[in-house]
Design an enzyme around this catalytic site. Structure first.
Site, PDB file in Angstrom:
ATOM      1  N   GLU D  56      -6.589  34.685  24.482  1.00 23.50           N
ATOM      2  CA  GLU D  56      -5.261  34.106  24.278  1.00 23.50           C
ATOM      3  C   GLU D  56      -5.302  32.778  23.536  1.00 23.50           C
ATOM      4  OE1 GLU D  56      -6.116  35.604  27.048  1.00 23.50           O
ATOM      5  OE2 GLU D  56      -4.593  37.146  27.384  1.00 23.50           O
ATOM      6  N   HIS D 125       0.680  38.006  38.535  1.00 23.38           N
ATOM      7  CA  HIS D 125       1.244  38.766  37.412  1.00 23.38           C
ATOM      8  C   HIS D 125       2.758  38.886  37.449  1.00 23.38           C
ATOM      9  CE1 HIS D 125      -2.954  40.175  37.159  1.00 23.38           C
ATOM     10  NE2 HIS D 125      -2.704  40.547  35.940  1.00 23.38           N
TER      11      HIS D 125
HETATM   12  C1  TPP Z   1      -5.956  36.257  30.463  1.00 26.01           C
HETATM   13  C2  TPP Z   1      -5.628  37.694  30.618  1.00 26.01           C
HETATM   14  N1  TPP Z   1      -5.337  38.404  29.518  1.00 26.01           N
HETATM   15  C3  TPP Z   1      -5.043  39.722  29.606  1.00 26.01           C
HETATM   16  C4  TPP Z   1      -5.052  40.361  30.813  1.00 26.01           C
HETATM   17  C5  TPP Z   1      -4.700  41.850  30.917  1.00 26.01           C
HETATM   18  N2  TPP Z   1      -5.867  42.645  31.288  1.00 26.01           N
HETATM   19  C6  TPP Z   1      -6.054  43.075  32.551  1.00 26.01           C
HETATM   20  S1  TPP Z   1      -7.454  43.969  32.721  1.00 26.01           S
HETATM   21  C7  TPP Z   1      -7.841  43.794  31.092  1.00 26.01           C
HETATM   22  C8  TPP Z   1      -9.085  44.431  30.535  1.00 26.01           C
HETATM   23  C9  TPP Z   1     -10.350  43.768  30.987  1.00 26.01           C
HETATM   24  O1  TPP Z   1     -11.446  44.440  30.469  1.00 26.01           O
HETATM   25  P1  TPP Z   1     -12.927  44.153  30.949  1.00 26.01           P
HETATM   26  O2  TPP Z   1     -13.137  42.694  31.070  1.00 26.01           O
HETATM   27  O3  TPP Z   1     -13.817  44.890  30.032  1.00 26.01           O
HETATM   28  O4  TPP Z   1     -13.030  44.727  32.418  1.00 26.01           O
HETATM   29  P2  TPP Z   1     -12.885  46.250  32.872  1.00 26.01           P
HETATM   30  O5  TPP Z   1     -11.443  46.459  33.132  1.00 26.01           O
HETATM   31  O6  TPP Z   1     -13.423  47.107  31.805  1.00 26.01           O
HETATM   32  O7  TPP Z   1     -13.691  46.329  34.135  1.00 26.01           O
HETATM   33  C10 TPP Z   1      -6.861  43.063  30.434  1.00 26.01           C
HETATM   34  C11 TPP Z   1      -6.866  42.731  29.010  1.00 26.01           C
HETATM   35  C12 TPP Z   1      -5.338  39.564  31.953  1.00 26.01           C
HETATM   36  N3  TPP Z   1      -5.330  40.094  33.176  1.00 26.01           N
HETATM   37  N4  TPP Z   1      -5.640  38.255  31.816  1.00 26.01           N
END
Ligand code: TPP
Ligand code: TPP
Ligand code: MG
Ligand code: MG
Lengths: 326, 343, 343, 326
Positions: D56, D125
């Site tokens: 972000e 959230h």
């Molecule tokens: C700062 C922020 N940006 C966006 C999100 C939305 N979001 C929730 S889970 C996720 C994906 C995370 O991916 P990863 O770190 O690879 O973990 P995984 O879900 O694959 O275990 C996103 C972008 C968030 N929770 N926080």
């Protein structure tokens, strides 16, 4: 026993005393304890006193993680605006973890920062950001206006089991005042009447308390008696003391270094409006910064900030008004 | 120090001239704290010591390329063509300042001269420069963005996020890390994991699989050659590079932070003031990029002593004029303050 | 897949058991969307596919070590000893939930079982885990913190800032990057500069001059051996390491995001649903860590078929009990909501 | 010509139409345009439509840098709370660069995010963060409550030469309403009277407009005539329209999904207090979320959020009060 001390010194004294008292208190931040000569480092050792990289997100997040596992960190963040790069930790982590865990963890930490440096620091270093922290359940906010409060609120902040944002005003750093020696705690949520008066209530925090007291002096010369109330903490907010004062005076001027819609003044005005709005002798009046960023050049900067004259004028305007016809 | 391909004698002299101009400008800013106390308010940061890096890098520019540094921003616009009068007037908070007195030392902006503006919040300007590179890419302007920042800034998340995004999007940008060994009062050995391990800070480039090079930031020709390669890469749509240029700044981080009415002034360099390392600072002075470059140009007979003297005098006169202009310029009218909030 | 030093047959069986328990728990969470629609609200993320990484890593734990993952947090506490009843009740929003219904799937916390809590904001939990390591260091507890996060999280500034600080302060922490190739719906090839260049994500460790290792995250013994080394390093005050464990998650990122009253449900895995890559997902299924580990234990006669079956049945019974317990648990009384705001 | 459209669709339509109109508009964010099948990608190409890493700070900062150099970026940030990790860009960069440059640059960009997802998304959230953006000179904030406003405010946001935070409410995503086809601009700073009434003024934004209209329906059945005003943009804030309504009704109820001190309601209450405070027939009343984070479990979540019943009760309470004795 009280001793004359500078506001800045009083903060350091509180930190030192609390670190002496409780070995769980740690203190870190950028550009501090650089060398072995540092007095905190010498006194408390390099485990508890640390220099941190310019990484506010890590600095603040580390404090949260350390707090939920048993330390009581104080993070020196210097200017309150620097916290904006890591605002999630302040708004969405520190105050929420306890609640989300159903009360299983506590998050005792202090985010310490200066603010409002109205001395040519321009658009990104001298604004006020406390409004953005108000109304965040789980968080507390302290804004001392005197050396004694600076000490007592810092000590109380460190002992508090919740995350506290402690915002000291840069323009007050060298101001002297009597400070109780040894244990001195200013309880959160207790406003202080810095000057008693009967014609009008002025509510202000930080540097604006000083300006309001100066304005009250000027007004006194004209026979106007102003009461100056300093909430000292914005969360919890002592609406009761303000209400009591307003019941007495019937008139309210709110002074705030922030802009109108980014001020504690507006929040307090709303509380009074709800609790006593139509019983005032005149509508409330807010004296705030103009709706600009803080400009660099001195005359511009002076122009946008609240000052004694603006406060005096506001007081006179609420005194001039009669109860408006319905 | 060989004469680099593409650098004519004229261009080398131009480079020397720019370095001298920056030094002279900064020394006049610094002297203001003594000669005209109270005229400069807030926090002011100087680029003395950085001249070889600034000029070596910007000498590789093409016409429309942009320079986007941090709050330590006086050197760059001087090279880009911004009138020093306007800059000094801005730093003095005057009406005729580059930004009308709204910005001050930390926020010089001169978009007309390819200098879109700066941020005082560490690391954020790196994101802005990356955004300018997005504009260049989307509009296909062929521009390259020169993004300058300090060693301290590489500890901000903004730095890492920008470099990853710049690499993924293959943006036309060169990231130039000015490692002057200090972030404010903190020596890099107290906060940088690469440095502590004995590695160069340019190793951070590995986190993005982009080229990472370390160069002697006191030698404008080495900087030129290194940046040149990175610029070619950027311009040919291969993406960003990270260049670490090492040099000491020669003044303290900034004027001492005080509360009015205590007057602001410049302390000694942190190496001495904070750490008591006189030898470190003496070595830095000995390694001053300007006399070094001068000597080399003289040695190679690109410059005569008379040329050099003329250049230096001219710079002195130019900056004296800037100071006088700024002092004579009125303060802005207070009610101006409500302008420029919205476009 | 050799038997690793220090892993007895009992321990290997324990590891298999934990993997099976996690899988069974997650499959019950997932089935709830079908069997009891509306019971699970919000956003729920499953750890199926991650079992070998979770268990392989946590098998190296000593008694007081903490695990601190992200919002995808069901697997870890099961290994640490948290009762699945309480976990399921929390995910169902019930009074008897681990957090009394205040947290839900993304915010499990069980400090009593060395699980201090989680954050749903990407990257921030990495800072918290780093802070827990500060506590361990300051209090000299000898603990190591196991910090788990996704490939996506390595694009957040919080990740970089934490690793640098952890390295500079030599904190007792192991950073375990679960590279499951996706952040939500985005394949790692669309956002990671290392990956795009053909490099492992563990290369990011170079930016901090700490060890960076990539390991097959579907093999619990390889994970064990790799994490073990990093834990030793952390415990002997040499500082953090970064371990990239590669595996596919076997369910979609989370339940589909819908607005009430449209019911939530689990879509197909993004590989299929978004990218139409059926072969990729089929390969992932073929590489499922649980049958692989089972086969290897059977082959090595550490486990008999009957043992295996008993373990699986026990897990089924345990999680059936958890579901029934959670379904029977009442919703919290609404006025409870104002509790727990301040300590 | 209007067409029935969902609120979510209306936003997408505005973005598409503006991208068609102006090739300087670019659109990027996480988890969008993943494949070549993406309709935006197909229509506007991969230079102008991009997937961004979960970064972000870079995403928002890049928008600022792109804006000052000639693009008009729209950044999809999904949940407004995610902006907190990069709040400096919102508060201290985007709105300040123009001012600090003395008007030399402009910063036309849109930070688009959803908010207020009251459906079990728990403590991090589903909170409201718009209060923290109010009073930031240089910034504008739009909060559409209907499909038509969603389209018109997005189009206006994209055309605005200043940074705009565009916050759409998740709970309204599927709500249908008539939306003008083709160019449809809702000017900033113009409140909309969503329902006329004479006994009381209700001010609300986003989802709370829907709740307030439902409450007004209930009240109408009891013979109480409520006027519902939706400011639509919080900055600029159309105090005039609210004042006009309050002059007519003499009573004001402010509804806000945020907590009391982190609400637009309080800011608006302060404005009314200053402009007309003591002329009201009853003190203002705020209906806000309780002072907690948003809990996960449904009954807890329902309990802390404002709803029709709470609004009805507040209206009745202000109607019950007579002008308090001074
Ligand atoms: C700062 C922020 N940006 C966006 C999100 C939305 N979001 C929730 S889970 C996720 C994906 C995370 O991916 P990863 O770190 O690879 O973990 P995984 O879900 O694959 O275990 C996103 C972008 C968030 N929770 N926080
Ligand atoms: C986010 C943030 N944190 C802290 C500061 C205070 N600060 C101003 S300058 C500075 C040092 C920066 O050092 P470096 O990046 O090395 O640049 P240099 O000054 O050496 O050119 C710091 C910490 C800031 N401006 N912003
Ligand atoms: Mg530096
Ligand atoms: Mg992932």
């Amino acid at each position: 026993m009280a001793r004359e001390m500078m506001y800045g010194e009083a903060i350091a004294a509180a930190i030192a005393e609390e670190m002496e008292r409780d070995s769980n208190v740690v203190f870190y931040g950028q550009n501090l304890a650089m060398t072995e000569r540092d007095p905190f480092l010498r006194r408390f050792g390099k485990k508890r006193v640390r220099i941190a990289p310019i990484s506010e997100t890590a600095e603040m997040g580390v404090a949260v993680g350390a707090a939920i596992t048993g330390l009581r960190p104080i993070v020196e963040l210097w200017m309150s605006e620097f916290m904006l790069v890591a605002f999630d930790e302040l708004i969405n982590e520190a105050p929420r973890l306890r609640y989300m865990s159903g009360g299983q963890v506590k998050v005792p930490l202090v985010f310490k920062a200066g603010y409002g440096f109205a001395a040519g620091w321009a658009g990104q270093h001298s604004n006020c950001v406390y409004h953005a922290m108000m109304g965040i359940p789980g968080l507390k906010i302290a804004l001392p206006s005197t050396a004694a409060d600076a000490k007592g609120l810092m000590a109380a902040a460190i002992r508090d089991d919740n995350p506290v944002v402690y915002l000291h005003h840069y323009m007050l750093t060298l101001d002297k005042g009597p400070v109780p020696e040894g244990e001195h705690l200013v309880p959160f949520g207790v406003a202080d009447v810095k000057r008693e008066g009967s014609d009008v209530t002025i509510v202000a925090t930080g540097w604006m308390v000083k300006k309001s007291l100066a304005a009250a002096e000027l007004l006194a010369k004209e026979g106007i008696s102003a009461e100056v109330v300093d909430p000292r903490t914005l969360t919890p907010l002592d609406v009761g003391t303000i209400l009591k004062s307003v019941k007495k005076t019937g008139r309210l001027v709110l002074v705030d270094q922030g802009t109108r819609h980014a001020s504690a003044a507006a929040i307090i005005a709303a509380e009074i409006a709800e609790h006593r709005g139509n019983a005032l002798k005149a509508p409330v009046k807010m004296v705030t910064a103009l709706d600009t960023s803080i400009p660099f050049s001195e005359p511009l900067e002076n122009y946008v900030l609240p000052n004694e004259e603006k406060i005096v004028a506001a007081v006179k305007s609420v005194l001039a008004q009669q109860l408006a016809a319905v | 120090m060989a004469k680099k391909k593409g650098l004519t004698a004229d261009r080398l002299i131009w480079m020397y001239t720019q370095m001298v101009r920056i030094r002279e400008f900064e020394s006049r800013v610094k002297r203001t704290f003594v000669e005209h106390p109270g005229v400069i308010r807030g926090h002011t940061h100087l680029g003395d010591g950085a001249e070889a890096t600034i000029v070596g890098a910007l000498a590789t520019r093409q016409d429309d390329d942009l320079a986007m540094p941090s709050y330590r921003c006086h050197g760059y616009p001087l090279v880009l063509g911004t009138p020093p009068r306007k800059m000094m007037a801005e730093i003095y908070g005057r009406k005729d300042g580059l930004c009308g007195g709204f910005g001050g030392s930390m926020h010089l902006a001169d978009p007309e001269h390819h200098f879109p503006g700066t941020s005082g919040i560490i690391g954020q300007a790196i994101t802005h420069a990356t955004g300018a590179a997005l504009t260049a890419q989307v509009k296909d302007t062929g521009q390259v963005i020169y993004c300058f920042f300090g060693d301290g800034a590489t500890k901000q998340g903004a730095f890492f996020e920008s470099l990853n995004l710049g690499a993924v999007w293959k943006l036309p940008i060169v990231y130039i890390l000015e490692n002057n060994y200090y972030q404010a009062y903190t020596h890099v050995s107290l906060e940088d994991a690469n440095y502590i391990a004995g590695d160069p800070l340019s190793k951070k480039a590995q986190a993005f699989s982009i080229p990472g090079v370390t160069v002697d930031g006191t030698d404008p020709l080495k900087v030129y050659a290194t940046v040149q390669k990175a610029v070619e890469r950027a311009r040919s749509e291969k993406g960003p590079s990270l260049i670490e240029a090492k040099f000491h700044r020669l003044s303290a981080h900034g004027n001492a932070i005080t509360v009015p009415p205590v007057p602001t002034q410049f302390p000694e360099h942190e190496a001495v003031e904070v750490y008591g390392k006189k030898a470190e600072f003496a070595a830095a002075i000995k390694n001053d990029p300007i006399p070094k470059f001068r000597a080399s140009l003289l040695r190679k007979r690109i410059l005569t002593k008379e040329d050099a003297q003329r250049i230096e005098e001219k710079a002195r006169a130019e900056m004296e004029d800037a100071v006088q202009f700024a002092l004579a310029s009125p303060l802005p009218a207070e009610a101006e303050a409500v302008k420029h909030v919205y476009a």
